[in-house]
Motif scaffolding. Structure first.
Motif, PDB file in Angstrom:
ATOM      1  N   VAL A 123       0.677  -1.159   0.040  1.00 40.18           N
ATOM      2  CA  VAL A 123       0.107  -0.015  -0.020  1.00 40.18           C
ATOM      3  C   VAL A 123       0.942   1.234   0.041  1.00 40.18           C
ATOM      4  CG1 VAL A 123      -1.712   1.349   1.276  1.00 40.18           C
ATOM      5  CG2 VAL A 123      -2.018  -1.033   1.045  1.00 40.18           C
ATOM      6  N   ARG A 124       2.054   1.273   0.595  1.00 39.18           N
ATOM      7  CA  ARG A 124       2.968   2.349   0.871  1.00 39.18           C
ATOM      8  C   ARG A 124       3.277   2.592  -0.553  1.00 39.18           C
ATOM      9  NH1 ARG A 124       8.141   2.552   4.596  1.00 39.18           N
ATOM     10  NH2 ARG A 124       8.773   0.984   3.182  1.00 39.18           N
ATOM     11  N   PHE A 125       4.011   1.488  -1.075  1.00 37.77           N
ATOM     12  CA  PHE A 125       4.320   1.800  -2.651  1.00 37.77           C
ATOM     13  C   PHE A 125       3.242   2.268  -3.381  1.00 37.77           C
ATOM     14  CE2 PHE A 125       4.062  -0.690  -6.740  1.00 37.77           C
ATOM     15  CZ  PHE A 125       5.060   0.213  -7.407  1.00 37.77           C
ATOM     16  N   LEU A 126       2.110   1.818  -3.646  1.00 39.20           N
ATOM     17  CA  LEU A 126       1.065   2.223  -4.378  1.00 39.20           C
ATOM     18  C   LEU A 126       0.837   3.744  -4.058  1.00 39.20           C
ATOM     19  CD1 LEU A 126      -1.632  -0.760  -4.219  1.00 39.20           C
ATOM     20  CD2 LEU A 126       0.151   0.087  -6.374  1.00 39.20           C
ATOM     21  N   ARG A 127       0.429   4.100  -2.949  1.00 34.71           N
ATOM     22  CA  ARG A 127       0.448   5.535  -2.623  1.00 34.71           C
ATOM     23  C   ARG A 127       1.371   6.472  -2.863  1.00 34.71           C
ATOM     24  NH1 ARG A 127      -4.778   6.136  -3.112  1.00 34.71           N
ATOM     25  NH2 ARG A 127      -4.605   8.105  -1.982  1.00 34.71           N
ATOM     26  N   SER A 128       2.579   5.927  -3.151  1.00 30.28           N
ATOM     27  CA  SER A 128       3.693   6.721  -3.305  1.00 30.28           C
ATOM     28  C   SER A 128       3.964   7.094  -4.822  1.00 30.28           C
ATOM     29  CB  SER A 128       4.937   6.157  -2.773  1.00 30.28           C
ATOM     30  OG  SER A 128       5.349   4.864  -3.728  1.00 30.28           O
ATOM     31  N   MET A 129       3.033   6.410  -5.543  1.00 32.92           N
ATOM     32  CA  MET A 129       3.128   6.665  -6.948  1.00 32.92           C
ATOM     33  C   MET A 129       2.456   7.895  -7.216  1.00 32.92           C
ATOM     34  SD  MET A 129       2.490   2.785  -8.665  1.00 32.92           S
ATOM     35  CE  MET A 129       2.882   3.481 -10.422  1.00 32.92           C
ATOM     36  N   LEU A 147      -7.948  -0.942  -5.349  1.00 29.33           N
ATOM     37  CA  LEU A 147      -8.628  -0.381  -4.297  1.00 29.33           C
ATOM     38  C   LEU A 147      -7.638   0.799  -3.751  1.00 29.33           C
ATOM     39  CD1 LEU A 147     -10.596  -0.784  -2.121  1.00 29.33           C
ATOM     40  CD2 LEU A 147      -9.206  -1.985  -0.658  1.00 29.33           C
ATOM     41  N   PHE A 148      -6.152   0.836  -4.051  1.00 29.22           N
ATOM     42  CA  PHE A 148      -5.391   1.820  -3.617  1.00 29.22           C
ATOM     43  C   PHE A 148      -4.637   2.439  -4.421  1.00 29.22           C
ATOM     44  CE2 PHE A 148      -5.899  -1.358   0.151  1.00 29.22           C
ATOM     45  CZ  PHE A 148      -6.192  -0.396   1.168  1.00 29.22           C
ATOM     46  N   ALA A 149      -4.556   2.219  -5.622  1.00 25.58           N
ATOM     47  CA  ALA A 149      -3.713   2.877  -6.644  1.00 25.58           C
ATOM     48  C   ALA A 149      -4.416   4.308  -6.742  1.00 25.58           C
ATOM     49  CB  ALA A 149      -3.724   2.502  -7.770  1.00 25.58           C
ATOM     50  N   PRO A 150      -3.472   5.280  -6.666  1.00 25.87           N
ATOM     51  CA  PRO A 150      -4.185   6.772  -6.606  1.00 25.87           C
ATOM     52  C   PRO A 150      -4.453   7.267  -8.185  1.00 25.87           C
ATOM     53  CG  PRO A 150      -1.789   6.737  -6.516  1.00 25.87           C
ATOM     54  CD  PRO A 150      -2.128   5.481  -6.239  1.00 25.87           C
ATOM     55  N   PRO A 151      -5.234   8.315  -8.091  1.00 32.04           N
ATOM     56  CA  PRO A 151      -5.331   9.249  -9.382  1.00 32.04           C
ATOM     57  C   PRO A 151      -4.237   9.501  -9.945  1.00 32.04           C
ATOM     58  CG  PRO A 151      -6.905   9.968  -7.741  1.00 32.04           C
ATOM     59  CD  PRO A 151      -6.068   9.183  -6.866  1.00 32.04           C
ATOM     60  N   GLY A 152      -4.150   9.539 -11.324  1.00 36.24           N
ATOM     61  CA  GLY A 152      -3.239   9.600 -11.956  1.00 36.24           C
ATOM     62  C   GLY A 152      -1.894   8.410 -12.470  1.00 36.24           C
TER      63      GLY A 152
END
Length: 418
Positions: A123-129, A147-152
């Motif tokens: 999750v930390r990796f995904l939200r860092s993108m 669930l966790f990949a952010p916009p962009g």
């Protein structure tokens, strides 16, 4: 939990307002263990090598359990690790590693290989993108990504087995979350149809792209060695217990032929298979060879490739054998073999879970050298249709469409609350 999802919606809404333009020149591939062995790892490395010709490509390995890679890493491809288990870890990391994953369904095959620590690190990796493309390579990772990949971030899910083999609990989550992915890729046309029927809200791009055949060392087989080869992990799906039953009458009819089985499994699985072979009196003709990084050389020294699987997502070993001109004898199991093997043209298909039928087909090819040569010649032509340039072009086209079609990337739908 609901409060966490509400917070996630707020964070995503804030990011969406400032999301950069889609960047399809930066690719991250989420893989279980890049330094392990297996068909998924081999094909992911193959794809990464193609994409790295013109893009920045990094394989993000969720775990690391080996110091060195089993397969060579392609030029231009970087590998990073979230949970490096080859290094000494502190007490908190050890504690988190002992706690079970809450994000990977317990019915998912990899549940025992991950932990609460890998959940947090992923999750930390995904939200860092911030931007780029993320390709996830199995159901558990697809579900977390959705669930966790952010916009962009443009998200692409891959399936390396078949929808119908997943547990009902996993399928339920797939139906709820896969629609949040920007694209989802199946390896077989049959599985594509299953997903089309199952997903009430599918991703905007739901498509079929098979794996590309890996370039292997070794020449085209002369098909004159009295060797049958089987390749795969020693797991229930590969049906090696059925292969023992099939090989017994073949060995009795043709005692000068040997079956070489390349692959590894858990120690108890290897022990059970070895015991089956000994009980069947096949220790001299059915040989467990272990794993080999040069499987191309072994295929080039064989005359028939046998597949005894109960199910296959998309059998890379079939294509690899065909690339060496080795005809295939396979159970017509769901779903891969029947999409590559044309009965009587480049191999022989027999009814699934029927060892007697598999034995009969093996004997037919053993006894008919001209048929082996005919099927082997056609097999080479079939494998060429799955060359890296051919399959890679389809990935290039998908990425081009994703870059043009998503002004803000992933995150245009609200988070799932499951």
């Amino acid at each position: 939990m609901r409060a966490a999802f509400r917070l996630l919606r707020v964070l995503n809404a804030r990011r969406a307002r400032h999301a950069p333009a889609p960047d399809t020149g930066t690719i991250r591939i989420l893989l279980q263990h890049a330094y392990g062995m297996g068909g998924t790892i081999r094909t992911v490395l193959n794809l990464a090598g193609h994409l790295a010709r013109e893009r920045d490509v990094e394989i993000v390995s969720v775990v690391r359990t080996a110091k060195e890679p089993f397969f060579p890493i392609p030029p231009g491809v970087r590998v990073s690790f979230l949970d490096d288990r080859t290094r000494r870890r502190g007490p908190v990391a050890r504690l988190l590693s002992r706690l079970p994953s809450v994000l990977i369904p317990r019915q998912e095959n990899i549940h025992r290989a991950v932990s609460l620590r890998t959940d947090l690190l992923t999750v930390r990796f995904l939200r860092s993108m911030r931007t780029g493309v993320l390709i996830s390579t199995r159901p558990g990772f697809n579900l977390i990504t959705a669930l966790f990949a952010p916009p962009g971030v443009i998200t692409v899910g891959q399936e390396h087995v078949a929808l119908e083999v997943h547990a009902p609990e996993v399928v339920r989550l797939i139906k709820r979350r896969y629609g949040r992915l920007d694209a989802f890729v199946t390896l077989t046309r049959t599985d594509l149809e299953h997903y089309r029927r199952a997903l009430k809200a599918p991703p905007e791009r739901l498509l079929h792209i098979p794996n590309a055949v890996t370039a292997l060392t070794g020449d085209i087989s002369r098909l004159d060695e009295k060797v049958v080869i089987a390749v795969g992990r020693m797991v229930y799906a590969k049906g090696f217990d059925l292969l023992v039953k099939a090989w017994k009458p073949v060995s009795e009819a043709h005692p000068d032929w040997v079956l070489r089985l390349y692959g590894r499994g858990r120690p108890e699985a290897e022990r059970r298979l070895r015991d089956r072979i000994e009980e069947a009196g096949l220790s001299d003709t059915m040989l467990l060879m272990g794993s080999s990084p040069e499987i191309g050389l072994e295929l080039a020294r064989s005359s028939i490739h046998v597949v005894s699987s109960r199910y296959e997502g998309f059998s890379m070993t079939i294509l690899e054998a065909m690339s060496k001109g080795v005809p295939v004898v396979s159970f017509d199991c769901p779903h891969g073999p029947g999409e590559v093997v044309t009965h009587g043209h480049n191999g022989l298909l027999v009814p699934r879970k029927r060892p007697a039928a598999l034995a009969e087909a093996l004997c037919r090819l053993i006894e008919d050298r001209e048929l082996r040569r005919e099927l082997g010649g056609n097999a080479v032509l079939t494998a060429a249709e799955y060359g890296l340039d051919v399959i890679g072009a389809r990935w290039d086209a998908l990425l081009a469409e994703l870059g043009d079609g998503h002004p803000t990337g992933h995150g245009h739908r609200p988070p799932d609350q499951s």
